[in-house]
Scaffold this motif. Structure first.
Motif, PDB file in Angstrom:
ATOM      1  N   THR A  40       0.707  -1.250   0.093  1.00  0.00           N
ATOM      2  CA  THR A  40      -0.239   0.313   0.237  1.00  0.00           C
ATOM      3  C   THR A  40       1.090   1.626   0.218  1.00  0.00           C
ATOM      4  O   THR A  40       1.975   1.415   1.195  1.00  0.00           O
ATOM      5  N   GLY A  41       1.289   2.097  -0.937  1.00  0.00           N
ATOM      6  CA  GLY A  41       1.241   3.160  -1.199  1.00  0.00           C
ATOM      7  C   GLY A  41       2.573   2.972  -1.933  1.00  0.00           C
ATOM      8  O   GLY A  41       3.359   4.232  -2.317  1.00  0.00           O
ATOM      9  N   GLY A  42       3.069   1.844  -2.546  1.00  0.00           N
ATOM     10  CA  GLY A  42       3.418   1.741  -3.117  1.00  0.00           C
ATOM     11  C   GLY A  42       3.536   2.461  -4.883  1.00  0.00           C
ATOM     12  O   GLY A  42       2.515   2.141  -5.259  1.00  0.00           O
ATOM     13  N   GLY A  43       4.316   2.076  -5.353  1.00  0.00           N
ATOM     14  CA  GLY A  43       4.328   3.393  -6.744  1.00  0.00           C
ATOM     15  C   GLY A  43       4.577   1.764  -7.894  1.00  0.00           C
ATOM     16  O   GLY A  43       4.784   0.904  -7.589  1.00  0.00           O
ATOM     17  N   ALA A  44       4.707   2.419  -9.303  1.00  0.00           N
ATOM     18  CA  ALA A  44       4.692   1.340 -10.604  1.00  0.00           C
ATOM     19  C   ALA A  44       5.661   1.116 -10.173  1.00  0.00           C
ATOM     20  O   ALA A  44       6.062  -0.394 -10.935  1.00  0.00           O
ATOM     21  N   ASP A  45       7.164   1.347  -9.983  1.00  0.00           N
ATOM     22  CA  ASP A  45       7.884   0.870  -9.749  1.00  0.00           C
ATOM     23  C   ASP A  45       8.207  -0.542  -8.258  1.00  0.00           C
ATOM     24  O   ASP A  45       8.940  -1.122  -8.745  1.00  0.00           O
ATOM     25  N   GLU A  46       7.153  -0.521  -7.798  1.00  0.00           N
ATOM     26  CA  GLU A  46       7.176  -1.166  -6.711  1.00  0.00           C
ATOM     27  C   GLU A  46       6.077  -2.361  -6.955  1.00  0.00           C
ATOM     28  O   GLU A  46       6.498  -3.591  -6.781  1.00  0.00           O
ATOM     29  N   ASN A  47       4.842  -2.147  -7.372  1.00  0.00           N
ATOM     30  CA  ASN A  47       3.689  -3.183  -7.138  1.00  0.00           C
ATOM     31  C   ASN A  47       3.969  -3.681  -8.762  1.00  0.00           C
ATOM     32  O   ASN A  47       3.949  -3.393  -9.612  1.00  0.00           O
ATOM     33  N   VAL A  48       3.197  -5.183  -8.226  1.00  0.00           N
ATOM     34  CA  VAL A  48       2.725  -5.776  -9.164  1.00  0.00           C
ATOM     35  C   VAL A  48       1.167  -5.650  -9.620  1.00  0.00           C
ATOM     36  O   VAL A  48       0.416  -5.878  -9.057  1.00  0.00           O
ATOM     37  N   THR A  49       1.281  -5.111 -10.778  1.00  0.00           N
ATOM     38  CA  THR A  49      -0.413  -4.834 -10.997  1.00  0.00           C
ATOM     39  C   THR A  49      -0.320  -5.156 -12.346  1.00  0.00           C
ATOM     40  O   THR A  49       0.392  -5.698 -13.665  1.00  0.00           O
ATOM     41  N   PRO A  50      -2.289  -5.336 -12.935  1.00  0.00           N
ATOM     42  CA  PRO A  50      -2.459  -5.949 -14.044  1.00  0.00           C
ATOM     43  C   PRO A  50      -1.222  -5.393 -15.472  1.00  0.00           C
ATOM     44  O   PRO A  50      -0.963  -5.229 -16.277  1.00  0.00           O
ATOM     45  N   HIS A  51      -1.209  -3.671 -15.557  1.00  0.00           N
ATOM     46  CA  HIS A  51       0.112  -3.027 -16.240  1.00  0.00           C
ATOM     47  C   HIS A  51       1.294  -3.101 -16.472  1.00  0.00           C
ATOM     48  O   HIS A  51       1.910  -3.269 -17.529  1.00  0.00           O
ATOM     49  N   TYR A  52       1.793  -4.560 -14.825  1.00  0.00           N
ATOM     50  CA  TYR A  52       3.152  -4.757 -14.787  1.00  0.00           C
ATOM     51  C   TYR A  52       3.198  -5.734 -15.820  1.00  0.00           C
ATOM     52  O   TYR A  52       3.979  -6.092 -16.206  1.00  0.00           O
ATOM     53  N   PHE A  53       1.721  -6.304 -15.801  1.00  0.00           N
ATOM     54  CA  PHE A  53       2.019  -7.809 -16.491  1.00  0.00           C
ATOM     55  C   PHE A  53       2.048  -7.778 -18.168  1.00  0.00           C
ATOM     56  O   PHE A  53       2.879  -8.193 -19.176  1.00  0.00           O
ATOM     57  N   ARG A  54       1.430  -6.105 -18.218  1.00  0.00           N
ATOM     58  CA  ARG A  54       1.508  -5.696 -19.678  1.00  0.00           C
ATOM     59  C   ARG A  54       3.508  -5.572 -19.549  1.00  0.00           C
ATOM     60  O   ARG A  54       3.811  -5.510 -20.873  1.00  0.00           O
ATOM     61  N   HIS A  55       3.723  -4.908 -19.173  1.00  0.00           N
ATOM     62  CA  HIS A  55       5.548  -4.801 -19.097  1.00  0.00           C
ATOM     63  C   HIS A  55       6.088  -5.530 -19.809  1.00  0.00           C
ATOM     64  O   HIS A  55       7.030  -5.866 -20.111  1.00  0.00           O
ATOM     65  N   PHE A  56       6.111  -6.941 -18.345  1.00  0.00           N
ATOM     66  CA  PHE A  56       6.416  -7.990 -18.056  1.00  0.00           C
ATOM     67  C   PHE A  56       6.786  -8.742 -19.737  1.00  0.00           C
ATOM     68  O   PHE A  56       7.905  -9.285 -20.508  1.00  0.00           O
ATOM     69  N   PHE A  57       5.094  -8.712 -20.720  1.00  0.00           N
ATOM     70  CA  PHE A  57       5.293  -9.335 -21.425  1.00  0.00           C
ATOM     71  C   PHE A  57       6.081  -8.128 -22.770  1.00  0.00           C
ATOM     72  O   PHE A  57       6.426  -9.297 -24.447  1.00  0.00           O
ATOM     73  N   THR A  58       5.874  -7.423 -22.533  1.00  0.00           N
ATOM     74  CA  THR A  58       6.551  -6.257 -23.405  1.00  0.00           C
ATOM     75  C   THR A  58       7.902  -6.669 -23.410  1.00  0.00           C
ATOM     76  O   THR A  58       8.969  -6.896 -24.497  1.00  0.00           O
ATOM     77  N   THR A  59       8.513  -7.076 -22.859  1.00  0.00           N
ATOM     78  CA  THR A  59      10.114  -6.618 -22.141  1.00  0.00           C
ATOM     79  C   THR A  59      10.586  -8.127 -22.573  1.00  0.00           C
ATOM     80  O   THR A  59      11.337  -8.419 -23.424  1.00  0.00           O
ATOM     81  N   HIS A  60       9.757  -9.312 -22.259  1.00  0.00           N
ATOM     82  CA  HIS A  60      10.037 -10.247 -21.982  1.00  0.00           C
ATOM     83  C   HIS A  60      10.149 -10.776 -23.749  1.00  0.00           C
ATOM     84  O   HIS A  60      10.959 -11.689 -24.080  1.00  0.00           O
ATOM     85  N   LEU A  61       9.026 -10.607 -24.440  1.00  0.00           N
ATOM     86  CA  LEU A  61       8.732 -11.564 -25.727  1.00  0.00           C
ATOM     87  C   LEU A  61      10.086 -10.227 -26.615  1.00  0.00           C
ATOM     88  O   LEU A  61      10.024 -10.893 -27.154  1.00  0.00           O
ATOM     89  N   ARG A  62       9.981  -8.460 -26.217  1.00  0.00           N
ATOM     90  CA  ARG A  62      10.749  -7.904 -27.411  1.00  0.00           C
ATOM     91  C   ARG A  62      12.433  -8.936 -27.411  1.00  0.00           C
ATOM     92  O   ARG A  62      13.354  -8.316 -28.226  1.00  0.00           O
ATOM     93  N   ASP A  63      13.004  -9.315 -25.927  1.00  0.00           N
ATOM     94  CA  ASP A  63      13.604  -9.791 -25.586  1.00  0.00           C
ATOM     95  C   ASP A  63      14.281 -11.304 -26.707  1.00  0.00           C
ATOM     96  O   ASP A  63      15.255 -10.657 -27.169  1.00  0.00           O
ATOM     97  N   ARG A  64      13.219 -11.609 -26.469  1.00  0.00           N
ATOM     98  CA  ARG A  64      13.451 -13.259 -26.953  1.00  0.00           C
ATOM     99  C   ARG A  64      13.606 -13.318 -29.003  1.00  0.00           C
ATOM    100  O   ARG A  64      13.568 -14.116 -29.527  1.00  0.00           O
ATOM    101  N   THR A  65      12.103 -12.170 -29.035  1.00  0.00           N
ATOM    102  CA  THR A  65      12.201 -12.275 -30.772  1.00  0.00           C
ATOM    103  C   THR A  65      13.095 -11.000 -30.945  1.00  0.00           C
ATOM    104  O   THR A  65      13.792 -11.344 -32.328  1.00  0.00           O
ATOM    105  N   GLY A  66      13.659  -9.747 -31.149  1.00  0.00           N
ATOM    106  CA  GLY A  66      14.359  -9.038 -31.077  1.00  0.00           C
ATOM    107  C   GLY A  66      13.285  -8.115 -31.858  1.00  0.00           C
ATOM    108  O   GLY A  66      13.453  -7.689 -33.271  1.00  0.00           O
ATOM    109  N   ASP A  67      12.034  -8.581 -32.224  1.00  0.00           N
ATOM    110  CA  ASP A  67      11.173  -8.341 -33.398  1.00  0.00           C
ATOM    111  C   ASP A  67      10.171  -7.410 -32.723  1.00  0.00           C
ATOM    112  O   ASP A  67       9.106  -7.120 -31.728  1.00  0.00           O
ATOM    113  N   ARG A  68      10.381  -6.204 -32.713  1.00  0.00           N
ATOM    114  CA  ARG A  68       9.789  -4.691 -32.020  1.00  0.00           C
ATOM    115  C   ARG A  68       8.636  -4.647 -33.363  1.00  0.00           C
ATOM    116  O   ARG A  68       7.768  -4.312 -31.802  1.00  0.00           O
TER     117      ARG A  68
END
Length: 343
Positions: free
Chosen positions: A276-304
């Motif tokens: 509680t009180g944590g920001g986007a840099d700390e808390n895992v939220t649905p939006h964090y999952f979007r970041h997780f998807f983007t980061t890992h798939l982009r790193d794996r594919t190299g296809d932006r």
């Protein structure tokens, strides 16, 4: 119900947003942080008001911060501003979020912020394994496997999901979207869902923010997870036949974004990934999952380009290229590179 309420037209949109933060249980410290950033943005606009601000106004504001505050603070301020616009759009007070393009262009900077929580694929796999409720697991796996926004998740109907499974197809009206014709094991995320407007026979309470509709592959893990959910899914009174419906309060009714956020928060707290009180840099939220998807798939594919297509962030000419070559370039790239969650 919320779908019958008229859209708010506050004289002070920032004040309205801050008041709602209080209602949502945000701490005074969090509220003051938002107010400090949003009032600074309001002053930057001079004679203009936040509702009429364009993405260029927002870009100019973010640019004005550079050199004045640390890079990580620039990212935080941009995230605060984006959340403000996203919320006001979702409740129907604003027509759109001008920060969307700004945030997308800042992705590389934000991703490199050393303060942002970095969850590894093995850690995320263990996290998902501890979620036993079929609905909750389906929500998490769908977000993690597709990178879609929480509002887009809530707006999915049965017709938006095509799976190669005779049992499911005999029991449910799956995959009836024309866009899914000839594209088995895939789902369709429309760009046409708007707050307060009827879609597929139901007035929507969340908006989709895609530039155009997107067909996203369903791999074997997501297919199995959705099948387990559909086996217990309550019948819905909605003619739209929503994919995700309530199993407690609002039995059989379409889930709303706040309900999904509460589910994610519950499990993230248990994992020590939410405070509680944590920001986007700390808390895992649905939006964090979007970041997780983007980061890992982009790193794996190299296809932006493929990743941007799946996220629904690319312009018409690019999305047409991937739409026409969906089987070869999108499906094959996705299936060869998407991470495994062990479900």
């Amino acid at each position: 119900m919320s779908s019958t309420r008229s859209a708010p037209e506050p004289d002070d949109p920032i004040g309205y947003f801050l008041e709602d933060l209080t209602y949502h249980g945000k701490t005074d410290r969090t509220r003051e942080a938002y107010e400090r950033v949003l009032r600074r943005f309001e002053s930057f606009l001079d004679d203009a008001d936040p509702e009429s601000a364009t993405h260029r106004d927002c870009m100019s504001f973010v640019h004005s911060l550079r050199g004045d505050v640390a890079d990580s603070t620039v990212a935080t301020y941009a995230a605060y501003l984006s959340r403000f616009y996203g919320y006001m759009t979702e409740v129907g007070a604003f027509d759109g979020n001008p920060m969307t393009l700004v945030i997308e262009e800042m992705d590389e900077t934000v991703d490199k912020d050393p303060a942002r929580r970095d969850v590894s694929i093995p850690a995320m796999r263990s996290f998902v394994a501890r979620v036993r409720h079929p609905l909750h697991r389906a929500l998490l796996v769908t977000l993690l496997k597709t990178g879609m926004r929480v509002g887009e998740l809530c707006n999915l109907d049965l017709r938006d999901v095509a799976v190669t499974d005779p049992e499911l197809n005999a029991a449910y009206p799956l995959g009836e979207r024309p866009a899914l014709s000839g594209r088995p094991d895939s789902l369709f995320v429309t760009s046409e869902a708007t707050v307060g407007e009827k879609l597929n026979g139901e007035v929507r309470t969340a908006a989709n923010k895609r530039k155009r509709g997107t067909v996203i592959p369903i791999d074997d893990e997501l297919r199995r997870t959705l099948k387990r959910w559909l086996a217990i899914r309550p019948d819905s009174p909605s003619p739209a036949e929503p994919l995700f419906v309530g199993t407690a309060e609002g039995w059989g009714e379409r889930l709303e974004p706040q309900a999904v956020r509460h589910v994610v928060e519950r499990y993230a707290r248990e994992e020590g990934w939410y405070r509680t009180g944590g920001g986007a840099d700390e808390n895992v939220t649905p939006h964090y999952f979007r970041h997780f998807f983007t980061t890992h798939l982009r790193d794996r594919t190299g296809d932006r380009g493929v990743v941007k297509y799946l996220r629904g962030d690319v312009a018409d000419d690019v999305i047409d290229t991937y739409t026409h070559n969906w089987g070869d370039q999108v499906r094959e790239t996705y299936e060869a590179n998407v991470y495994r969650l062990g479900v």
